[in-house]
Write a protein that holds these residues in place. Structure first.
Motif, short mmCIF file in Angstrom:
data_model
loop_
_atom_site.label_atom_id
_atom_site.label_comp_id
_atom_site.label_asym_id
_atom_site.label_seq_id
_atom_site.Cartn_x
_atom_site.Cartn_y
_atom_site.Cartn_z
N THR A 88 37.14 9.32 68.31
CA THR A 88 36.25 10.24 69.02
C THR A 88 35.61 11.23 68.05
N SER A 91 39.83 12.37 64.70
CA SER A 91 40.11 12.58 66.11
C SER A 91 40.15 11.24 66.85
N ASP A 132 41.57 9.02 70.54
CA ASP A 132 42.21 8.85 71.85
C ASP A 132 43.04 7.58 71.73
N ALA A 151 45.98 4.89 73.74
CA ALA A 151 46.72 4.44 74.91
C ALA A 151 47.68 3.36 74.42
N HIS A 211 55.53 11.06 73.62
CA HIS A 211 54.49 11.64 72.76
C HIS A 211 55.05 11.94 71.38
N LEU A 255 44.74 14.27 68.24
CA LEU A 255 45.22 12.99 68.75
C LEU A 255 45.47 13.20 70.23
N SER A 256 44.70 12.50 71.05
CA SER A 256 44.86 12.64 72.48
C SER A 256 45.54 11.38 73.01
N ILE A 257 46.75 11.55 73.51
CA ILE A 257 47.51 10.40 74.03
C ILE A 257 47.16 10.26 75.51
N LYS A 258 46.29 9.32 75.79
CA LYS A 258 45.81 9.11 77.15
C LYS A 258 46.86 8.41 78.01
N LYS A 259 47.59 7.53 77.36
CA LYS A 259 48.60 6.75 78.08
C LYS A 259 49.72 6.40 77.14
#
Length: 89
Positions: free
Chosen positions: A25, A32, A34, A36, A51, A68-72
């Motif tokens: 992203t 950066s 995302d 899953a 996480h 770091l965005s952990i969506k799933k």
């Protein structure tokens, strides 16, 4: 920075994941992502622990990754349940 492929490979290996989706992203600069992840390793672990496992797996990469965005972070059984719930009856 890290590439989405590097992050994906690392997560697949470290978490014995059955499926990993990584989206850069940061417009390609590798700072950066995302993510899953579907892994049996998450079985019996709460969200925080899951996480933590993801962050631990990417310890080296995290030096370059700012977001770091952990969506799933789910198990195969949870994925199955979600797909079943989402399937038209």
């Amino acid at each position: 920075g890290s590439s989405a492929d590097q992050v994906k490979a690392k997560l697949m290996e470290a978490l014995k994941a059955t499926d990993v989706t990584v989206i850069d992203t940061s417009s390609g600069c590798g700072s950066s992502f995302d993510v899953a992840i579907i892994s049996q390793e998450f079985e019996g672990k709460n969200l925080l622990a899951r996480h933590r496992m993801v962050n631990e797996a990417l310890k080296e990469e995290m030096k370059d990754i700012h977001a770091l965005s952990i969506k799933k972070a789910i198990t195969p059984a949870q994925q199955q349940a979600q797909q079943t719930a989402a399937a038209p009856q």
